[in-house]
Design an enzyme around this catalytic site. Structure first.
Site, PDB file in Angstrom:
ATOM      1  N   ASP A 194      13.346 -60.694  22.342  1.00  0.00           N
ATOM      2  CA  ASP A 194      11.943 -60.282  22.441  1.00  0.00           C
ATOM      3  C   ASP A 194      11.378 -60.635  23.811  1.00  0.00           C
ATOM      4  O   ASP A 194      10.222 -60.323  24.118  1.00  0.00           O
ATOM      5  CB  ASP A 194      11.102 -60.870  21.292  1.00  0.00           C
ATOM      6  CG  ASP A 194      11.111 -62.389  21.266  1.00  0.00           C
ATOM      7  OD1 ASP A 194      11.812 -63.008  22.093  1.00  0.00           O
ATOM      8  OD2 ASP A 194      10.409 -62.960  20.408  1.00  0.00           O
ATOM      9  N   SER A 195      12.220 -61.256  24.677  1.00  0.00           N
ATOM     10  CA  SER A 195      11.853 -61.416  26.084  1.00  0.00           C
ATOM     11  C   SER A 195      11.674 -60.045  26.743  1.00  0.00           C
ATOM     12  O   SER A 195      11.140 -59.959  27.854  1.00  0.00           O
ATOM     13  CB  SER A 195      12.912 -62.232  26.832  1.00  0.00           C
ATOM     14  OG  SER A 195      14.201 -61.712  26.592  1.00  0.00           O
TER      15      SER A 195
ATOM     16  N   ASP B 238      16.333 -59.837  18.144  1.00  0.00           N
ATOM     17  CA  ASP B 238      15.241 -60.737  17.756  1.00  0.00           C
ATOM     18  C   ASP B 238      14.289 -60.063  16.777  1.00  0.00           C
ATOM     19  O   ASP B 238      13.853 -58.926  17.021  1.00  0.00           O
ATOM     20  CB  ASP B 238      14.419 -61.123  18.999  1.00  0.00           C
ATOM     21  CG  ASP B 238      14.904 -62.406  19.647  1.00  0.00           C
ATOM     22  OD1 ASP B 238      15.584 -63.202  18.971  1.00  0.00           O
ATOM     23  OD2 ASP B 238      14.589 -62.611  20.833  1.00  0.00           O
TER      24      ASP B 238
ATOM     25  N   LYS C 297      17.946 -62.519  14.940  1.00  0.00           N
ATOM     26  CA  LYS C 297      17.638 -63.900  15.334  1.00  0.00           C
ATOM     27  C   LYS C 297      16.174 -64.187  15.001  1.00  0.00           C
ATOM     28  O   LYS C 297      15.304 -63.345  15.236  1.00  0.00           O
ATOM     29  CB  LYS C 297      17.911 -64.126  16.827  1.00  0.00           C
ATOM     30  CG  LYS C 297      17.512 -65.519  17.309  1.00  0.00           C
ATOM     31  CD  LYS C 297      18.131 -65.866  18.651  1.00  0.00           C
ATOM     32  CE  LYS C 297      17.454 -65.292  19.852  1.00  0.00           C
ATOM     33  NZ  LYS C 297      16.038 -65.692  20.027  1.00  0.00           N
TER      34      LYS C 297
ATOM     35  N   GLU D 168      13.104 -67.435  15.098  1.00  0.00           N
ATOM     36  CA  GLU D 168      12.731 -68.730  15.686  1.00  0.00           C
ATOM     37  C   GLU D 168      12.169 -69.660  14.617  1.00  0.00           C
ATOM     38  O   GLU D 168      11.279 -69.275  13.856  1.00  0.00           O
ATOM     39  CB  GLU D 168      11.672 -68.526  16.780  1.00  0.00           C
ATOM     40  CG  GLU D 168      12.194 -67.754  17.984  1.00  0.00           C
ATOM     41  CD  GLU D 168      11.154 -67.591  19.088  1.00  0.00           C
ATOM     42  OE1 GLU D 168      10.056 -68.182  18.992  1.00  0.00           O
ATOM     43  OE2 GLU D 168      11.459 -66.864  20.050  1.00  0.00           O
TER      44      GLU D 168
ATOM     45  N   GLU E 264      17.034 -73.892  22.932  1.00  0.00           N
ATOM     46  CA  GLU E 264      16.401 -73.568  24.217  1.00  0.00           C
ATOM     47  C   GLU E 264      15.660 -74.776  24.792  1.00  0.00           C
ATOM     48  O   GLU E 264      14.831 -75.400  24.127  1.00  0.00           O
ATOM     49  CB  GLU E 264      15.433 -72.394  24.017  1.00  0.00           C
ATOM     50  CG  GLU E 264      14.735 -71.985  25.311  1.00  0.00           C
ATOM     51  CD  GLU E 264      14.067 -70.621  25.253  1.00  0.00           C
ATOM     52  OE1 GLU E 264      14.209 -69.904  24.243  1.00  0.00           O
ATOM     53  OE2 GLU E 264      13.394 -70.269  26.249  1.00  0.00           O
TER      54      GLU E 264
HETATM   55  O1  KIV Z   1      14.262 -63.416  23.840  1.00  0.00           O
HETATM   56  C1  KIV Z   1      15.168 -63.980  24.480  1.00  0.00           C
HETATM   57  O2  KIV Z   1      15.602 -63.525  25.554  1.00  0.00           O
HETATM   58  C2  KIV Z   1      15.725 -65.223  23.934  1.00  0.00           C
HETATM   59  C3  KIV Z   1      16.654 -66.006  24.807  1.00  0.00           C
HETATM   60  C4  KIV Z   1      15.904 -66.703  25.857  1.00  0.00           C
HETATM   61  C5  KIV Z   1      17.496 -66.937  24.014  1.00  0.00           C
HETATM   62  O3  KIV Z   1      15.413 -65.579  22.847  1.00  0.00           O
END
Ligand code: KIV
Length: 272
Positions: free
Chosen positions: A52-53, A91, A121, A123, A190
Protein backbone atom coordinates in the site's frame (compact mmCIF):
# COMPACT_ATOMS: atom_id res chain seq x y z
CA UNK A 1 12.78 -29.61 -1.00
CA UNK A 2 15.60 -27.91 -2.93
CA UNK A 3 15.33 -24.16 -2.66
CA UNK A 4 17.98 -23.17 -5.20
CA UNK A 5 16.79 -20.55 -7.65
CA UNK A 6 17.24 -22.75 -10.72
CA UNK A 7 15.15 -25.53 -9.13
CA UNK A 8 12.22 -23.39 -8.03
CA UNK A 9 9.87 -22.70 -10.95
CA UNK A 10 7.26 -21.01 -8.77
CA UNK A 11 7.79 -19.64 -5.29
CA UNK A 12 5.07 -20.77 -2.88
CA UNK A 13 4.61 -20.29 0.86
CA UNK A 14 6.09 -23.80 1.28
CA UNK A 15 9.21 -22.79 -0.64
CA UNK A 16 9.66 -19.81 1.72
CA UNK A 17 9.33 -22.12 4.71
CA UNK A 18 11.96 -24.44 3.20
CA UNK A 19 14.25 -21.47 2.60
CA UNK A 20 14.07 -20.51 6.27
CA UNK A 21 14.97 -24.05 7.31
CA UNK A 22 17.78 -24.30 4.75
CA UNK A 23 19.15 -20.93 5.92
CA UNK A 24 18.67 -19.36 2.49
CA UNK A 25 17.72 -15.69 2.76
CA UNK A 26 14.47 -14.59 1.13
CA UNK A 27 14.50 -11.58 -1.24
CA UNK A 28 11.43 -9.38 -1.52
CA UNK A 29 10.72 -6.07 -3.29
CA UNK A 30 7.64 -4.02 -4.00
CA UNK A 31 6.12 -3.54 -7.46
CA UNK A 32 2.93 -1.79 -8.46
CA UNK A 33 2.81 -2.08 -12.27
CA UNK A 34 3.33 -4.53 -15.14
CA UNK A 35 6.59 -3.15 -16.60
CA UNK A 36 8.60 -3.02 -13.37
CA UNK A 37 7.10 -6.25 -12.00
CA UNK A 38 8.34 -8.02 -15.15
CA UNK A 39 11.91 -6.83 -14.54
CA UNK A 40 11.76 -7.69 -10.83
CA UNK A 41 10.43 -11.19 -11.51
CA UNK A 42 12.91 -11.89 -14.32
CA UNK A 43 15.74 -10.79 -12.00
CA UNK A 44 14.87 -13.69 -9.72
CA UNK A 45 13.18 -12.08 -6.73
CA UNK A 46 11.41 -14.54 -4.42
CA UNK A 47 8.47 -12.39 -3.29
CA UNK A 48 6.84 -9.34 -4.86
CA UNK A 49 4.84 -7.15 -2.52
CA UNK A 50 2.11 -5.00 -4.01
CA UNK A 51 2.41 -2.69 -1.04
CA UNK A 52 0.00 0.00 0.00
CA UNK A 53 3.12 2.18 -0.23
CA UNK A 54 1.69 2.62 -3.77
CA UNK A 55 -0.33 5.34 -2.04
CA UNK A 56 2.91 7.32 -1.49
CA UNK A 57 5.01 6.13 -4.42
CA UNK A 58 2.45 5.99 -7.23
CA UNK A 59 -0.14 8.51 -6.10
CA UNK A 60 1.93 11.02 -4.11
CA UNK A 61 -0.08 10.84 -0.89
CA UNK A 62 1.67 11.63 2.39
CA UNK A 63 0.51 8.38 4.03
CA UNK A 64 -0.72 4.92 3.01
CA UNK A 65 -4.21 5.59 4.36
CA UNK A 66 -5.98 7.00 1.27
CA UNK A 67 -5.43 4.04 -1.11
CA UNK A 68 -8.62 2.04 -1.75
CA UNK A 69 -9.27 -1.67 -2.21
CA UNK A 70 -10.12 -1.14 -5.89
CA UNK A 71 -6.89 0.81 -6.44
CA UNK A 72 -4.91 -2.02 -4.79
CA UNK A 73 -6.67 -4.49 -7.10
CA UNK A 74 -5.73 -2.39 -10.15
CA UNK A 75 -2.04 -2.41 -9.11
CA UNK A 76 -2.06 -6.07 -8.11
CA UNK A 77 -3.71 -7.34 -11.29
CA UNK A 78 -1.10 -5.44 -13.39
CA UNK A 79 1.70 -7.09 -11.38
CA UNK A 80 0.17 -10.56 -11.57
CA UNK A 81 0.03 -10.36 -15.39
CA UNK A 82 3.82 -9.82 -15.43
CA UNK A 83 4.94 -12.49 -13.01
CA UNK A 84 5.98 -16.10 -13.76
CA UNK A 85 7.98 -17.12 -10.70
CA UNK A 86 7.64 -14.87 -7.64
CA UNK A 87 5.03 -15.21 -4.93
CA UNK A 88 2.83 -12.09 -5.15
CA UNK A 89 1.59 -10.74 -1.81
CA UNK A 90 -0.90 -7.87 -1.77
CA UNK A 91 -1.52 -5.43 1.09
CA UNK A 92 -5.04 -5.13 2.41
CA UNK A 93 -5.47 -1.34 2.57
CA UNK A 94 -6.43 0.73 5.59
CA UNK A 95 -10.12 0.37 6.44
CA UNK A 96 -10.62 -2.91 4.60
CA UNK A 97 -10.00 -5.31 7.52
CA UNK A 98 -9.70 -3.59 10.91
CA UNK A 99 -12.46 -4.11 13.43
CA UNK A 100 -14.72 -6.32 11.33
CA UNK A 101 -13.64 -9.83 10.35
CA UNK A 102 -16.49 -10.26 7.83
CA UNK A 103 -15.28 -7.13 6.07
CA UNK A 104 -11.71 -8.48 6.22
CA UNK A 105 -12.73 -11.77 4.61
CA UNK A 106 -14.69 -9.98 1.87
CA UNK A 107 -11.71 -7.71 1.14
CA UNK A 108 -9.26 -10.63 0.98
CA UNK A 109 -11.57 -12.68 -1.27
CA UNK A 110 -12.03 -9.68 -3.61
CA UNK A 111 -8.23 -9.28 -3.92
CA UNK A 112 -7.72 -13.00 -4.58
CA UNK A 113 -10.56 -13.18 -7.15
CA UNK A 114 -10.18 -9.88 -8.99
CA UNK A 115 -6.39 -9.46 -8.91
CA UNK A 116 -5.30 -13.11 -8.86
CA UNK A 117 -3.10 -12.46 -5.82
CA UNK A 118 -1.29 -15.36 -4.13
CA UNK A 119 -1.51 -14.03 -0.55
CA UNK A 120 -2.47 -10.94 1.45
CA UNK A 121 -0.63 -8.89 4.07
CA UNK A 122 -2.25 -7.23 7.10
CA UNK A 123 -0.73 -4.86 9.67
CA UNK A 124 -1.07 -5.63 13.38
CA UNK A 125 -1.06 -8.38 16.00
CA UNK A 126 -3.59 -9.38 18.63
CA UNK A 127 -5.98 -6.56 17.73
CA UNK A 128 -6.57 -8.06 14.25
CA UNK A 129 -6.48 -11.73 15.32
CA UNK A 130 -10.13 -12.33 14.44
CA UNK A 131 -9.73 -10.87 10.94
CA UNK A 132 -6.57 -12.90 10.25
CA UNK A 133 -8.19 -16.12 11.49
CA UNK A 134 -11.29 -15.62 9.36
CA UNK A 135 -9.25 -14.94 6.20
CA UNK A 136 -7.16 -18.05 6.88
CA UNK A 137 -10.30 -20.21 7.16
CA UNK A 138 -11.01 -19.37 3.50
CA UNK A 139 -7.65 -20.88 2.51
CA UNK A 140 -6.05 -17.51 1.80
CA UNK A 141 -2.39 -17.29 2.92
CA UNK A 142 -1.72 -14.34 5.23
CA UNK A 143 1.55 -12.49 5.83
CA UNK A 144 1.71 -10.49 9.06
CA UNK A 145 3.35 -7.07 9.54
CA UNK A 146 4.58 -5.80 12.92
CA UNK A 147 6.82 -3.02 14.26
CA UNK A 148 6.36 0.21 12.34
CA UNK A 149 2.94 -0.27 10.77
CA UNK A 150 2.37 2.78 8.54
CA UNK A 151 -1.43 2.43 8.56
CA UNK A 152 -1.26 3.43 12.27
CA UNK A 153 0.91 6.50 11.69
CA UNK A 154 -1.58 8.84 13.34
CA UNK A 155 -1.44 6.68 16.48
CA UNK A 156 2.40 6.56 16.53
CA UNK A 157 2.84 10.20 15.50
CA UNK A 158 6.23 9.56 13.80
CA UNK A 159 7.98 7.09 11.50
CA UNK A 160 10.80 6.53 14.03
CA UNK A 161 12.15 3.15 15.19
CA UNK A 162 9.55 1.05 17.08
CA UNK A 163 9.82 -1.31 20.05
CA UNK A 164 12.92 0.24 21.60
CA UNK A 165 11.31 -0.03 25.06
CA UNK A 166 10.90 -3.38 26.85
CA UNK A 167 7.09 -3.26 27.03
CA UNK A 168 6.60 -2.71 23.28
CA UNK A 169 9.31 -5.28 22.49
CA UNK A 170 7.56 -7.92 24.63
CA UNK A 171 4.23 -7.18 22.92
CA UNK A 172 5.89 -7.49 19.52
CA UNK A 173 7.35 -10.91 20.38
CA UNK A 174 3.97 -12.08 21.72
CA UNK A 175 2.23 -10.79 18.57
CA UNK A 176 4.72 -12.59 16.30
CA UNK A 177 4.17 -15.85 18.19
CA UNK A 178 0.40 -15.36 18.01
CA UNK A 179 0.50 -14.72 14.23
CA UNK A 180 2.53 -17.89 13.78
CA UNK A 181 0.16 -19.88 16.02
CA UNK A 182 -2.97 -18.81 14.13
CA UNK A 183 -1.38 -19.69 10.78
CA UNK A 184 0.40 -16.74 9.12
CA UNK A 185 3.01 -18.07 6.68
CA UNK A 186 5.50 -15.19 7.20
CA UNK A 187 5.83 -11.90 9.03
CA UNK A 188 7.32 -8.55 8.00
CA UNK A 189 9.11 -6.63 10.76
CA UNK A 190 9.56 -2.95 9.97
CA UNK A 191 12.03 -0.55 11.59
CA UNK A 192 12.79 -2.20 14.92
CA UNK A 193 16.15 -2.86 16.66
CA UNK A 194 18.19 -5.55 14.91
CA UNK A 195 18.70 -7.57 18.11
CA UNK A 196 14.95 -7.74 18.74
CA UNK A 197 14.24 -8.76 15.14
CA UNK A 198 16.83 -11.56 15.38
CA UNK A 199 15.24 -12.74 18.63
CA UNK A 200 11.83 -12.89 16.91
CA UNK A 201 13.28 -14.79 13.92
CA UNK A 202 14.76 -17.35 16.30
CA UNK A 203 11.59 -17.72 18.34
CA UNK A 204 9.20 -18.58 15.48
CA UNK A 205 9.27 -21.17 12.72
CA UNK A 206 7.80 -18.96 10.00
CA UNK A 207 10.05 -16.72 7.87
CA UNK A 208 10.66 -13.21 9.23
CA UNK A 209 11.27 -10.61 6.52
CA UNK A 210 12.84 -7.37 7.69
CA UNK A 211 12.90 -3.77 6.51
CA UNK A 212 15.14 -1.67 8.72
CA UNK A 213 15.38 -4.66 11.07
CA UNK A 214 18.99 -5.78 10.54
CA UNK A 215 20.55 -8.91 9.06
CA UNK A 216 19.55 -11.50 11.66
CA UNK A 217 16.18 -12.21 10.06
CA UNK A 218 15.21 -14.66 7.28
CA UNK A 219 14.87 -12.18 4.44
CA UNK A 220 14.82 -8.54 3.38
CA UNK A 221 12.27 -6.29 1.72
CA UNK A 222 12.70 -2.80 0.26
CA UNK A 223 10.51 -0.45 -1.73
CA UNK A 224 11.70 -0.77 -5.35
CA UNK A 225 11.55 2.96 -6.11
CA UNK A 226 13.69 3.69 -3.01
CA UNK A 227 16.43 1.12 -3.72
CA UNK A 228 16.65 2.16 -7.40
CA UNK A 229 16.90 5.82 -6.39
CA UNK A 230 13.83 6.82 -8.45
CA UNK A 231 12.54 8.46 -5.31
CA UNK A 232 15.31 10.78 -4.11
CA UNK A 233 13.41 12.29 -1.17
CA UNK A 234 13.55 9.26 1.18
CA UNK A 235 16.94 8.49 2.71
CA UNK A 236 16.60 6.48 5.92
CA UNK A 237 19.68 4.79 7.40
CA UNK A 238 18.43 1.28 6.53
CA UNK A 239 18.07 2.00 2.81
CA UNK A 240 20.80 0.85 0.41
CA UNK A 241 20.51 2.65 -2.93
CA UNK A 242 21.59 0.49 -5.86
CA UNK A 243 21.18 3.28 -8.43
CA UNK A 244 20.44 6.95 -8.82
CA UNK A 245 17.70 6.58 -11.40
CA UNK A 246 16.14 9.94 -10.53
CA UNK A 247 19.20 11.74 -11.93
CA UNK A 248 19.72 9.25 -14.79
CA UNK A 249 16.10 9.46 -15.95
CA UNK A 250 16.00 13.24 -15.58
CA UNK A 251 19.22 13.49 -17.63
CA UNK A 252 17.78 11.31 -20.40
CA UNK A 253 14.57 13.38 -20.52
CA UNK A 254 16.53 16.65 -20.62
CA UNK A 255 18.54 15.31 -23.57
CA UNK A 256 15.30 14.33 -25.35
CA UNK A 257 13.87 17.83 -24.80
CA UNK A 258 17.06 19.36 -26.25
CA UNK A 259 16.99 16.95 -29.21
CA UNK A 260 13.38 17.85 -30.04
CA UNK A 261 14.00 21.59 -29.71
CA UNK A 262 17.16 21.44 -31.85
CA UNK A 263 15.42 19.23 -34.48
CA UNK A 264 18.09 16.54 -33.92
CA UNK A 265 15.26 14.06 -33.18
CA UNK A 266 13.93 12.39 -35.28
CA UNK A 267 16.74 11.93 -37.83
CA UNK A 268 16.45 10.35 -41.30
CA UNK A 269 16.61 6.77 -39.98
CA UNK A 270 14.00 7.40 -37.29
CA UNK A 271 11.11 8.02 -39.71
CA UNK A 272 9.12 6.31 -42.51
O1 KIV B 1 3.62 -1.14 1.65
C1 KIV B 1 4.81 -1.52 1.67
O2 KIV B 1 5.61 -1.22 0.77
C2 KIV B 1 5.26 -2.33 2.81
C3 KIV B 1 6.72 -2.59 2.94
C4 KIV B 1 7.42 -1.38 3.41
C5 KIV B 1 7.00 -3.76 3.81
O3 KIV B 1 4.46 -2.72 3.60
Amino acid sequence: MSVHKKDVKKVTTHVLQAMKHAGEKISMLTAYDYSLAKIVDQAGIDVILVGDSASNVMAGHETTLPITLDQMIYHASSVIRAVDRALVVVDLPFGSYQGNSRNALDSAIKIMKEAGAHAVKLEGGKEIQESVTRILTAGIPVMGHLGLTPQSIYKFGTYSVRAKEEEEAEKLIADAQLLEEIGCFAIVLEKIPAKLAERVAQSVNVPIIGIGAGGGVDGQVLVLHDMLGINNEFNPRFLRKYHNLYEEMKGAIMTYVDDVKSRDFPNDTEQY
